[in-house]
Every structure is written in C-alpha cells, then in structure tokens.
Design an enzyme around this catalytic site. Structure first.
Site, PDB file in Angstrom:
ATOM      1  N   ASP A   1     101.731  50.805  76.223  1.00 46.70           N
ATOM      2  CA  ASP A   1     101.523  50.970  77.808  1.00 46.70           C
ATOM      3  C   ASP A   1     100.731  51.850  77.665  1.00 46.70           C
ATOM      4  O   ASP A   1     100.767  53.117  76.814  1.00 46.70           O
ATOM      5  CB  ASP A   1     102.267  51.311  78.332  1.00 46.70           C
ATOM      6  CG  ASP A   1     104.026  49.627  78.694  1.00 46.70           C
ATOM      7  OD1 ASP A   1     102.608  48.674  79.561  1.00 46.70           O
ATOM      8  OD2 ASP A   1     104.288  50.021  79.017  1.00 46.70           O
TER       9      ASP A   1
ATOM     10  N   ASP B   1      99.510  44.685  83.431  1.00 45.48           N
ATOM     11  CA  ASP B   1     100.210  45.059  84.296  1.00 45.48           C
ATOM     12  C   ASP B   1      99.919  44.870  85.857  1.00 45.48           C
ATOM     13  O   ASP B   1     100.134  44.373  86.586  1.00 45.48           O
ATOM     14  CB  ASP B   1     101.638  45.881  84.257  1.00 45.48           C
ATOM     15  CG  ASP B   1     102.288  45.914  82.893  1.00 45.48           C
ATOM     16  OD1 ASP B   1     102.697  44.762  82.566  1.00 45.48           O
ATOM     17  OD2 ASP B   1     102.664  46.880  82.078  1.00 45.48           O
TER      18      ASP B   1
END
Length: 205
Positions: free
Chosen positions: A151, A185
């Site tokens: 991330d 995402d």
C-alpha cells in the site's frame, strides 16, 4: 477483412492494462522505498507512504498463519466468482458501464491477490532500513499465498481535533482520510461507487 475484437477480448486487455499499472507502481515502491518511508507529492494532502498490509483492504486481517491462508483462499474464490459473473454479463450484452465496472472490480481483486500469492516468494523483506530486493539469494520472505499487499496512497487531507464537547472522542486528534491503500483498492472503490450511482437500474431489473 479485419475482424473487430470481441467484448471479451476488449475486457481482457483492459484488465491486463489495469494490472500492469497496479503492479508497476507496487514494484517501484517495493524496490525503491524503505518500509514506512514517505514522499510528499502534493504538500501534506497527498503522500506516497509505503506500508505492507498482511490482510484485506484498509488493513483488515485475520490473525495468524491460518488466518492469512484463509484470507488468500477467500480472495481466490471471490476472483473466480467475479470472473464468472462478468462473463455472464457479457453474454447478456450488459451496458458498457456495467462491464467496465465489473472489469475494474476484477482487476482490483486480482492485483491484490498477486501480492498475496507471489510477493513473499520473489521479494526479500522490506524494512525501515532498506528497500527489498527482487529474487534474493536466500529466497523470499514468505511462502506461497502468505505475501503482504503493498500500500502506498495516503491522503491526510484534514488533520484536526474532535471538539471537547463530544463524548468519548472529544479532544482526540483525527485525520481524514487516514487509511493507506493502493491502486487495486482504488479500482474496486471507484467501480462500486460508479455502479451504485449510475448503474443501479440495470441491477434492479
């Protein structure tokens, strides 16, 4: 006479392009940034902040080795189900917007599954002191299906304090938007909001 690409072919190429973008960004971050390193992009509002997520989206996870394995198997099952449903939508000649939304969701699910399945095998461990290496001599940092998701997108647009009069949280600092996420995402989030806002009628039918 040149044949036009089928809808399935177009969607497949679109998904592959989305995956290339997602994985290119993750590889770049993994190989060039130390864990928890931050790079401001747009002041303090948009920051590339490298963390690794052992679980699902926005840091949610199941505990332990078996929890991680179960989460990976759930991801695989979800990918198969989404791919089957998207193929069914193509056969039903669903609107282009619905198909694009489905392709975004599938690409996002596959993108994070790639991290979980293979990153532990091909990368060394990222640490706060050194970036990872690709195909390290001693092998990767985790077995198959036990890798961590990379991330890096962080948007702390508002940093403030809750008013003192608010019960339980009064006086505490808060950040909006605090989760750190990745491009995969984003695909899923954008697709879900797009379908809810603009493609409700198709699914209500």
């Amino acid at each position: 006479m040149r044949c036009k690409p089928s809808t399935n072919t177009k969607l497949t190429l679109f998904i592959v392009l989305l995956l290339v973008i997602d994985q290119a960004v993750k590889f770049t971050v993994k190989l060039n940034m130390e864990l928890y390193q931050s790079i401001p992009v747009f002041g303090n509002w948009f920051i590339i902040h490298f963390i690794e997520n052992p679980g699902a989206a926005f840091g949610m996870q199941l505990g332990g080795t078996w929890g991680k394995l179960l989460l990976s198997l759930i991801r695989i099952a979800a990918i198969v189900l989404i791919a089957w449903y998207l193929h069914r939508l193509v056969k039903k000649a669903a609107p282009t917007g619905v198909l694009v939304g489905g392709a975004l969701i599938l690409a996002g699910a596959i993108g994070n599954m790639i991290d979980s399945a293979f990153y532990g095998l091909i990368f060394s461990e990222s640490t706060p002191y050194a970036a990872a290496t690709l195909f390290p001599e001693g092998g990767g940092y985790a077995p198959f299906l036990h890798g961590k998701v990379v991330d890096m997108l962080y948007f702390p647009i508002i940093n403030s304090t809750w008013p003192d009069w608010m019960p339980l949280i009064g006086g505490r600092e808060f950040t909006f938007f605090s989760p750190v996420f990745n491009i995969a995402d984003s695909y899923i989030t954008v697709a879900v909001f797009y379908i809810i806002l603009f493609q409700r009628k198709f699914f209500l039918k």
